[in-house]
Write a protein that holds these residues in place. Sequence first.
Motif, PDB file in Angstrom:
ATOM      1  N   GLN A 182       0.792  -1.319   0.090  1.00  0.00           N
ATOM      2  CA  GLN A 182      -0.061   0.021  -0.168  1.00  0.00           C
ATOM      3  C   GLN A 182       0.987   1.056  -0.254  1.00  0.00           C
ATOM      4  O   GLN A 182       0.655   2.201  -0.782  1.00  0.00           O
ATOM      5  CB  GLN A 182      -1.021   0.023   1.196  1.00  0.00           C
ATOM      6  CG  GLN A 182      -1.866   1.169   1.215  1.00  0.00           C
ATOM      7  CD  GLN A 182      -3.015   0.999   2.389  1.00  0.00           C
ATOM      8  OE1 GLN A 182      -3.166  -0.043   2.759  1.00  0.00           O
ATOM      9  NE2 GLN A 182      -3.388   2.197   2.927  1.00  0.00           N
ATOM     10  N   GLN A 183       2.231   1.293   0.954  1.00  0.00           N
ATOM     11  CA  GLN A 183       2.724   2.481   0.855  1.00  0.00           C
ATOM     12  C   GLN A 183       3.508   2.767  -0.585  1.00  0.00           C
ATOM     13  O   GLN A 183       3.440   4.003  -0.947  1.00  0.00           O
ATOM     14  CB  GLN A 183       3.808   2.408   2.029  1.00  0.00           C
ATOM     15  CG  GLN A 183       4.736   3.524   2.157  1.00  0.00           C
ATOM     16  CD  GLN A 183       3.992   4.624   2.663  1.00  0.00           C
ATOM     17  OE1 GLN A 183       2.864   4.509   3.261  1.00  0.00           O
ATOM     18  NE2 GLN A 183       4.496   5.802   2.155  1.00  0.00           N
ATOM     19  N   GLN A 184       4.003   1.573  -1.112  1.00  0.00           N
ATOM     20  CA  GLN A 184       4.549   1.914  -2.430  1.00  0.00           C
ATOM     21  C   GLN A 184       3.370   2.470  -3.562  1.00  0.00           C
ATOM     22  O   GLN A 184       3.694   3.029  -4.444  1.00  0.00           O
ATOM     23  CB  GLN A 184       5.135   0.575  -2.929  1.00  0.00           C
ATOM     24  CG  GLN A 184       6.289  -0.060  -2.144  1.00  0.00           C
ATOM     25  CD  GLN A 184       5.776  -0.753  -0.900  1.00  0.00           C
ATOM     26  OE1 GLN A 184       4.745  -0.642  -0.591  1.00  0.00           O
ATOM     27  NE2 GLN A 184       7.135  -1.593  -0.477  1.00  0.00           N
ATOM     28  N   LEU A 185       2.114   1.777  -3.346  1.00  0.00           N
ATOM     29  CA  LEU A 185       1.211   2.306  -4.096  1.00  0.00           C
ATOM     30  C   LEU A 185       0.879   3.791  -3.984  1.00  0.00           C
ATOM     31  O   LEU A 185       0.632   4.440  -5.021  1.00  0.00           O
ATOM     32  CB  LEU A 185      -0.132   1.450  -4.161  1.00  0.00           C
ATOM     33  CG  LEU A 185      -1.413   1.780  -4.622  1.00  0.00           C
ATOM     34  CD1 LEU A 185      -1.102   1.793  -6.078  1.00  0.00           C
ATOM     35  CD2 LEU A 185      -2.660   1.134  -4.245  1.00  0.00           C
ATOM     36  N   VAL A 186       0.721   4.348  -2.884  1.00  0.00           N
ATOM     37  CA  VAL A 186       0.594   5.713  -2.618  1.00  0.00           C
ATOM     38  C   VAL A 186       1.848   6.461  -3.230  1.00  0.00           C
ATOM     39  O   VAL A 186       1.579   7.634  -3.746  1.00  0.00           O
ATOM     40  CB  VAL A 186       0.335   5.884  -1.112  1.00  0.00           C
ATOM     41  CG1 VAL A 186       0.459   7.235  -0.857  1.00  0.00           C
ATOM     42  CG2 VAL A 186      -0.774   5.290  -0.526  1.00  0.00           C
ATOM     43  N   GLU A 187       2.956   6.024  -2.894  1.00  0.00           N
ATOM     44  CA  GLU A 187       3.908   6.891  -3.687  1.00  0.00           C
ATOM     45  C   GLU A 187       4.312   6.721  -5.114  1.00  0.00           C
ATOM     46  O   GLU A 187       4.238   7.695  -5.687  1.00  0.00           O
ATOM     47  CB  GLU A 187       5.266   6.295  -2.989  1.00  0.00           C
ATOM     48  CG  GLU A 187       5.711   6.320  -1.679  1.00  0.00           C
ATOM     49  CD  GLU A 187       6.820   5.530  -1.101  1.00  0.00           C
ATOM     50  OE1 GLU A 187       7.625   4.993  -2.106  1.00  0.00           O
ATOM     51  OE2 GLU A 187       7.196   5.655   0.110  1.00  0.00           O
ATOM     52  N   SER A 188       3.627   5.631  -5.745  1.00  0.00           N
ATOM     53  CA  SER A 188       3.516   5.727  -7.091  1.00  0.00           C
ATOM     54  C   SER A 188       2.448   6.735  -7.684  1.00  0.00           C
ATOM     55  O   SER A 188       2.477   7.563  -8.450  1.00  0.00           O
ATOM     56  CB  SER A 188       3.285   4.185  -7.467  1.00  0.00           C
ATOM     57  OG  SER A 188       4.275   3.330  -7.339  1.00  0.00           O
ATOM     58  N   LEU A 189       1.291   6.669  -6.916  1.00  0.00           N
ATOM     59  CA  LEU A 189       0.231   7.546  -7.537  1.00  0.00           C
ATOM     60  C   LEU A 189       0.690   9.037  -7.106  1.00  0.00           C
ATOM     61  O   LEU A 189       0.413   9.968  -7.593  1.00  0.00           O
ATOM     62  CB  LEU A 189      -0.928   7.259  -6.694  1.00  0.00           C
ATOM     63  CG  LEU A 189      -1.761   6.091  -6.761  1.00  0.00           C
ATOM     64  CD1 LEU A 189      -3.043   5.615  -5.799  1.00  0.00           C
ATOM     65  CD2 LEU A 189      -2.393   5.910  -8.398  1.00  0.00           C
ATOM     66  N   HIS A 190       1.382   9.380  -6.078  1.00  0.00           N
ATOM     67  CA  HIS A 190       2.053  10.698  -5.869  1.00  0.00           C
ATOM     68  C   HIS A 190       2.757  11.120  -7.024  1.00  0.00           C
ATOM     69  O   HIS A 190       2.768  12.201  -7.491  1.00  0.00           O
ATOM     70  CB  HIS A 190       2.781  10.656  -4.443  1.00  0.00           C
ATOM     71  CG  HIS A 190       2.995  12.104  -4.200  1.00  0.00           C
ATOM     72  ND1 HIS A 190       4.408  12.425  -4.356  1.00  0.00           N
ATOM     73  CD2 HIS A 190       2.574  13.207  -3.418  1.00  0.00           C
ATOM     74  CE1 HIS A 190       4.365  13.932  -3.987  1.00  0.00           C
ATOM     75  NE2 HIS A 190       3.288  14.326  -3.375  1.00  0.00           N
ATOM     76  N   LYS A 191       3.953  10.384  -7.420  1.00  0.00           N
ATOM     77  CA  LYS A 191       4.493  10.444  -8.582  1.00  0.00           C
ATOM     78  C   LYS A 191       3.762  10.512  -9.633  1.00  0.00           C
ATOM     79  O   LYS A 191       4.201  11.648 -10.657  1.00  0.00           O
ATOM     80  CB  LYS A 191       5.605   9.172  -8.867  1.00  0.00           C
ATOM     81  CG  LYS A 191       6.627   8.986  -7.618  1.00  0.00           C
ATOM     82  CD  LYS A 191       7.664   7.949  -7.955  1.00  0.00           C
ATOM     83  CE  LYS A 191       8.411   7.832  -6.943  1.00  0.00           C
ATOM     84  NZ  LYS A 191       9.490   6.862  -7.293  1.00  0.00           N
ATOM     85  N   ILE A 192       2.657   9.673 -10.218  1.00  0.00           N
ATOM     86  CA  ILE A 192       1.919  10.068 -11.136  1.00  0.00           C
ATOM     87  C   ILE A 192       1.349  11.456 -11.095  1.00  0.00           C
ATOM     88  O   ILE A 192       0.877  12.228 -12.251  1.00  0.00           O
ATOM     89  CB  ILE A 192       0.848   8.992 -11.427  1.00  0.00           C
ATOM     90  CG1 ILE A 192       1.420   7.814 -11.729  1.00  0.00           C
ATOM     91  CG2 ILE A 192      -0.267   9.454 -12.301  1.00  0.00           C
ATOM     92  CD1 ILE A 192       0.630   6.600 -11.546  1.00  0.00           C
TER      93      ILE A 192
END
Length: 483
Positions: A182-192
């Motif tokens: 979940q944390q990696q997913l949040v970081e990926s969405l923030h980069k997007i």
Amino acid sequence: GAFGGFGTTTTTAGPTFSFSAPTNTGTSGLFGATQNKGFGFGTSFGTGTGTGLGTGLGTGLGFGGFGTQQQQTTLGSGLFSQPAQTPAQSNQLINTASALSAPTLLGDERDAILAKWNQLQAFWGTGKGYFNNNIAPVEFTQENPFCRFKAVGYSLMPNNKDEDGLVVLVFNRKETDIRSQQQQLVESLHKILGGNQTLTVNVEGVKTMPDDQTEVIIYVVERSPNGTSRRVPATTLYAHFEQANIKSSLQQLGVSLSMARTELSPAQVKQLLQNPPAGVDPIIWEQAKVDNPDPDKLIPVPMVGFKELLRRLKVQDQMTKQHQTRLDIISEDISELQKNQTTTMAKIAQYKRKLMALSHRTLQVLIKQEIQRKSGYAIQADEEQLRVQLDTIQCELNAPTQFKGRLNELMSQIRMQNHFGAVRAGERYYVDGDLLREIKQHLKQQQEGLSHLISIIKDDLEDIKLIEHGLNESIPIRGGVFS
């Protein structure tokens, strides 16, 4: 479906992703142009120019007709609307009727067989209907009015505001994988979203869906330089996710579908209910509105084809499993509470008995203390009067035909009722310790009385035997003297 028919737009993306007010030249917002006074957002993803939301919004699921004053307000020609028929649609309807009723492809009796075959394809919702050599065949889809595999179900309307900023992302991954990363997913969405430090991605909830899919609800918080923060509106965030480059990035993360979770306005609900979906009989649609079990929360939706029916069945099975899991948890909690209640009741009874024992001990201590305090003093008048009263009460209680007999009778009736109640209800009762000691004392006194009576009788029998023995020995001597 996404918004369709935006018209010709020329948008130049800004250097970073921002929800703040843009610096537009000749525009009134994200979708509002100067010549369009109907509708416009006050926030933007960057600097750009557009032709307005109200122009050409009639082909998708989006909201059409907001900007053009003379245009009919519809929800588009997608899932839930039937706009005014165009000449092409009229020709399509005429060609469909010709393919089903009177094809002229072969010019003999085989055209009747072809008509039946076209009807069968139309009922099934697939295939092509040939009816004329000079006209292209009709493409039969499940949305055609003659398709038989249709039904109307009900879906729950969302009650979230646009200000809540909730956007649903459906991932083609399992829930366990999503939660573990979940944390990696949040970081990926923030980069997007551009990696802007003023934006924060938050996960509202994660839910399992059929076919190893997972629904993730997110919202984005934007912090301003003055320290205040707000949630980015759901429609604004969803529009950004629907951009081509952003959508491809989301697909690389495994996102198969994105949607804004916002409630429908009363006007939108009314417009949706007034226009039957494409291919749905108006009579069936009206009956579905009448049969709605909760019009305030549920809205009728068409179910076309077996795939949609299977999808709803899987969703229902998934929700049933979740409800059963919740019921199992509640059942375990109830069992634990019942055990705690039983333990608490036993402790309460134990503490009651202990309180009574301590009360008796306290009374005994007070009695001994009073005896030591009054030792050496003569009996006072009030003490003598109290002794006389106690003796009188004791005599009345010990009288066979007075209170003691009645008390014994009441005690026997109480025991009998307790026994019958225990037999009926299956419950167990206990005898109070003081009452048990009193019963033992009473039985002990009766036993001592019986023992004393038996000893008196034995003594009397021995005396009688002695008397008889003396009489038997004295009779011959007296006879010899008198002879």
